[in-house]
Design a protein around this motif. Structure first.
Motif, PDB file in Angstrom:
ATOM      1  N   LEU A 196       0.783  -1.105  -0.066  1.00 53.85           N
ATOM      2  CA  LEU A 196       0.006   0.014   0.188  1.00 53.85           C
ATOM      3  C   LEU A 196       1.041   1.273  -0.090  1.00 53.85           C
ATOM      4  CD1 LEU A 196      -2.860   1.045   0.165  1.00 53.85           C
ATOM      5  CD2 LEU A 196      -2.580   1.108   2.622  1.00 53.85           C
ATOM      6  N   ARG A 197       2.050   1.369   0.878  1.00 51.27           N
ATOM      7  CA  ARG A 197       2.757   2.057   0.816  1.00 51.27           C
ATOM      8  C   ARG A 197       3.382   2.592  -0.528  1.00 51.27           C
ATOM      9  NH1 ARG A 197       8.034   1.954   3.739  1.00 51.27           N
ATOM     10  NH2 ARG A 197       9.123   3.721   3.125  1.00 51.27           N
ATOM     11  N   LEU A 198       4.050   1.356  -0.943  1.00 52.58           N
ATOM     12  CA  LEU A 198       4.684   1.655  -2.603  1.00 52.58           C
ATOM     13  C   LEU A 198       3.798   2.177  -3.618  1.00 52.58           C
ATOM     14  CD1 LEU A 198       6.897  -1.605  -2.699  1.00 52.58           C
ATOM     15  CD2 LEU A 198       7.504   0.684  -2.178  1.00 52.58           C
ATOM     16  N   VAL A 199       2.597   1.809  -3.532  1.00 53.75           N
ATOM     17  CA  VAL A 199       1.440   2.301  -4.670  1.00 53.75           C
ATOM     18  C   VAL A 199       0.944   3.825  -4.254  1.00 53.75           C
ATOM     19  CG1 VAL A 199      -0.637   1.385  -4.036  1.00 53.75           C
ATOM     20  CG2 VAL A 199      -0.156   1.529  -6.261  1.00 53.75           C
ATOM     21  N   SER A 200       1.117   4.359  -2.971  1.00 50.77           N
ATOM     22  CA  SER A 200       0.624   5.459  -2.816  1.00 50.77           C
ATOM     23  C   SER A 200       1.070   6.711  -3.263  1.00 50.77           C
ATOM     24  CB  SER A 200       0.101   5.718  -1.126  1.00 50.77           C
ATOM     25  OG  SER A 200       1.433   5.652  -0.705  1.00 50.77           O
ATOM     26  N   ALA A 201       2.346   6.838  -3.465  1.00 49.52           N
ATOM     27  CA  ALA A 201       3.094   7.952  -4.104  1.00 49.52           C
ATOM     28  C   ALA A 201       2.949   7.924  -5.465  1.00 49.52           C
ATOM     29  CB  ALA A 201       4.480   7.952  -3.594  1.00 49.52           C
ATOM     30  N   PRO A 202       2.905   6.893  -6.412  1.00 52.68           N
ATOM     31  CA  PRO A 202       2.795   6.848  -7.589  1.00 52.68           C
ATOM     32  C   PRO A 202       1.367   7.120  -8.186  1.00 52.68           C
ATOM     33  CG  PRO A 202       4.141   5.068  -7.110  1.00 52.68           C
ATOM     34  CD  PRO A 202       3.555   5.406  -5.772  1.00 52.68           C
ATOM     35  N   GLU A 203       0.440   6.661  -7.249  1.00 51.14           N
ATOM     36  CA  GLU A 203      -0.921   6.918  -7.496  1.00 51.14           C
ATOM     37  C   GLU A 203      -1.149   8.546  -7.457  1.00 51.14           C
ATOM     38  OE1 GLU A 203      -5.305   8.016  -6.765  1.00 51.14           O
ATOM     39  OE2 GLU A 203      -3.597   8.108  -5.219  1.00 51.14           O
ATOM     40  N   ALA A 204      -0.441   9.197  -6.326  1.00 50.21           N
ATOM     41  CA  ALA A 204      -0.690  10.567  -6.096  1.00 50.21           C
ATOM     42  C   ALA A 204      -0.040  11.265  -7.215  1.00 50.21           C
ATOM     43  CB  ALA A 204      -0.163  10.938  -4.859  1.00 50.21           C
ATOM     44  N   VAL A 205       0.934  11.009  -7.623  1.00 49.49           N
ATOM     45  CA  VAL A 205       1.822  11.837  -8.801  1.00 49.49           C
ATOM     46  C   VAL A 205       0.800  11.668  -9.985  1.00 49.49           C
ATOM     47  CG1 VAL A 205       3.709  11.608 -10.174  1.00 49.49           C
ATOM     48  CG2 VAL A 205       4.158  11.276  -7.942  1.00 49.49           C
TER      49      VAL A 205
ATOM     50  N   GLY B 197      -1.965  10.670  -1.345  1.00 50.19           N
ATOM     51  CA  GLY B 197      -1.067   9.725  -1.567  1.00 50.19           C
ATOM     52  C   GLY B 197       0.161   9.825  -0.636  1.00 50.19           C
ATOM     53  N   PHE B 198       0.813  11.113  -0.738  1.00 48.00           N
ATOM     54  CA  PHE B 198       2.095  11.327  -0.024  1.00 48.00           C
ATOM     55  C   PHE B 198       1.934  11.430   1.417  1.00 48.00           C
ATOM     56  CE2 PHE B 198       2.507  13.885  -4.215  1.00 48.00           C
ATOM     57  CZ  PHE B 198       3.416  13.165  -4.668  1.00 48.00           C
ATOM     58  N   VAL B 199       0.666  11.675   1.766  1.00 50.49           N
ATOM     59  CA  VAL B 199       0.484  11.832   3.325  1.00 50.49           C
ATOM     60  C   VAL B 199       0.170  10.293   3.731  1.00 50.49           C
ATOM     61  CG1 VAL B 199      -1.143  12.619   5.288  1.00 50.49           C
ATOM     62  CG2 VAL B 199      -0.646  14.219   3.213  1.00 50.49           C
ATOM     63  N   ALA B 200      -0.452   9.583   2.925  1.00 51.99           N
ATOM     64  CA  ALA B 200      -0.561   8.149   3.351  1.00 51.99           C
ATOM     65  C   ALA B 200       0.658   7.516   3.138  1.00 51.99           C
ATOM     66  CB  ALA B 200      -1.525   7.479   2.247  1.00 51.99           C
ATOM     67  N   GLU B 201       1.547   7.719   2.530  1.00 51.26           N
ATOM     68  CA  GLU B 201       2.859   7.001   2.383  1.00 51.26           C
ATOM     69  C   GLU B 201       3.737   7.528   3.499  1.00 51.26           C
ATOM     70  OE1 GLU B 201       6.928   6.142   1.717  1.00 51.26           O
ATOM     71  OE2 GLU B 201       6.193   8.230   1.767  1.00 51.26           O
ATOM     72  N   ARG B 202       3.628   8.614   4.133  1.00 53.69           N
ATOM     73  CA  ARG B 202       4.180   9.163   5.219  1.00 53.69           C
ATOM     74  C   ARG B 202       3.852   8.505   6.246  1.00 53.69           C
ATOM     75  NH1 ARG B 202       5.080  15.108   5.026  1.00 53.69           N
ATOM     76  NH2 ARG B 202       6.592  14.581   3.595  1.00 53.69           N
ATOM     77  N   LYS B 203       2.481   8.631   6.553  1.00 51.54           N
ATOM     78  CA  LYS B 203       1.725   7.938   8.029  1.00 51.54           C
ATOM     79  C   LYS B 203       2.126   6.215   7.827  1.00 51.54           C
ATOM     80  CE  LYS B 203      -2.220   9.101   9.297  1.00 51.54           C
ATOM     81  NZ  LYS B 203      -1.912   9.722  10.668  1.00 51.54           N
TER      82      LYS B 203
ATOM     83  N   ASP C 165      -9.621   0.183  12.585  1.00 52.62           N
ATOM     84  CA  ASP C 165     -11.050   0.611  12.759  1.00 52.62           C
ATOM     85  C   ASP C 165     -11.540   1.204  11.516  1.00 52.62           C
ATOM     86  OD1 ASP C 165      -9.404   2.667  13.110  1.00 52.62           O
ATOM     87  OD2 ASP C 165     -10.488   3.424  14.878  1.00 52.62           O
ATOM     88  N   VAL C 166     -12.810   1.625  11.463  1.00 52.36           N
ATOM     89  CA  VAL C 166     -13.604   2.445  10.162  1.00 52.36           C
ATOM     90  C   VAL C 166     -12.766   3.514  10.152  1.00 52.36           C
ATOM     91  CG1 VAL C 166     -15.499   3.042   9.422  1.00 52.36           C
ATOM     92  CG2 VAL C 166     -15.600   0.843  10.537  1.00 52.36           C
ATOM     93  N   LYS C 167     -12.598   4.285  11.245  1.00 55.35           N
ATOM     94  CA  LYS C 167     -11.933   5.612  10.989  1.00 55.35           C
ATOM     95  C   LYS C 167     -10.459   5.519  10.320  1.00 55.35           C
ATOM     96  CE  LYS C 167     -10.580   9.601  13.907  1.00 55.35           C
ATOM     97  NZ  LYS C 167     -10.401  10.050  15.089  1.00 55.35           N
ATOM     98  N   THR C 168      -9.971   4.823  10.734  1.00 61.57           N
ATOM     99  CA  THR C 168      -8.449   4.591  10.057  1.00 61.57           C
ATOM    100  C   THR C 168      -8.629   4.372   8.656  1.00 61.57           C
ATOM    101  OG1 THR C 168      -7.478   4.134  12.365  1.00 61.57           O
ATOM    102  CG2 THR C 168      -6.251   3.483  10.260  1.00 61.57           C
ATOM    103  N   ALA C 169      -9.245   3.288   8.257  1.00 62.95           N
ATOM    104  CA  ALA C 169      -9.493   2.666   7.178  1.00 62.95           C
ATOM    105  C   ALA C 169     -10.111   3.934   6.042  1.00 62.95           C
ATOM    106  CB  ALA C 169     -10.454   1.635   7.096  1.00 62.95           C
ATOM    107  N   ALA C 170     -11.117   4.643   6.827  1.00 65.08           N
ATOM    108  CA  ALA C 170     -11.906   5.838   5.824  1.00 65.08           C
ATOM    109  C   ALA C 170     -10.488   6.779   5.614  1.00 65.08           C
ATOM    110  CB  ALA C 170     -12.839   6.141   6.538  1.00 65.08           C
ATOM    111  N   LEU C 171      -9.641   7.008   6.641  1.00 63.25           N
ATOM    112  CA  LEU C 171      -8.964   8.088   6.373  1.00 63.25           C
ATOM    113  C   LEU C 171      -7.934   7.659   5.213  1.00 63.25           C
ATOM    114  CD1 LEU C 171      -7.163  10.726   7.309  1.00 63.25           C
ATOM    115  CD2 LEU C 171      -5.679   8.971   8.669  1.00 63.25           C
ATOM    116  N   TYR C 172      -7.374   6.667   5.141  1.00 65.65           N
ATOM    117  CA  TYR C 172      -6.560   6.076   4.049  1.00 65.65           C
ATOM    118  C   TYR C 172      -7.340   6.187   2.562  1.00 65.65           C
ATOM    119  CZ  TYR C 172      -2.897   5.186   7.023  1.00 65.65           C
ATOM    120  OH  TYR C 172      -1.643   5.016   8.164  1.00 65.65           O
TER     121      TYR C 172
END
Length: 114
Positions: free
Chosen positions: A12-21, A86-92, A69-76
């Motif tokens: 998930l981390r590896l795909v989040s930055a390319p998806e954001a770009v 995507g950059f924020v998700a990768e960092r988190k 939990d649903v809150k964390t999943a919804a955040l991502y």
């Protein structure tokens, strides 16, 4: 954390930055299409669509394995639809992985009983 959970978070981390770009490039291509003769929206749209689908599949796998939990999943998930999310998700995700490594080492050394 077992190896399958760690690898699902890593994917998930590896795909989040390319998806954001790809999302940012798609927005730029959309503006260029309307202001110039440059039209790459169909190509960037397809690339972004494939990366977004991969992100969602990896997000579902990570949610299933980590038991967020649903809150964390919804955040991502919300971070995947924001231009710079995507950059924020990768960092988190990187921070969470680093914290897990530190906790694992502390448990192994007997420093912490968590």
């Amino acid at each position: 954390m077992d190896i399958k959970t760690a690898s699902s978070l890593h994917r998930l981390r590896l795909v989040s930055a390319p998806e954001a770009v790809s999302f940012i490039l798609l927005l730029i291509c959309s503006v260029l299409k309307r202001t110039t003769d440059f039209d790459a929206v169909s190509v960037m749209g397809m690339i972004h669509g494939v990366l977004f689908i991969i992100y969602v599949l990896f997000w579902l796998d990570a949610w299933n394995r980590t038991k967020w939990d649903v809150k964390t999943a919804a955040l991502y998930f919300v971070l995947s639809v924001l231009p710079f999310g995507g950059f924020v998700a990768e960092r988190k995700l990187k921070r969470a992985a680093d914290d897990e490594v530190i906790a694992s080492r502390a448990r192994r050394e007997g420093t912490v009983s968590a």
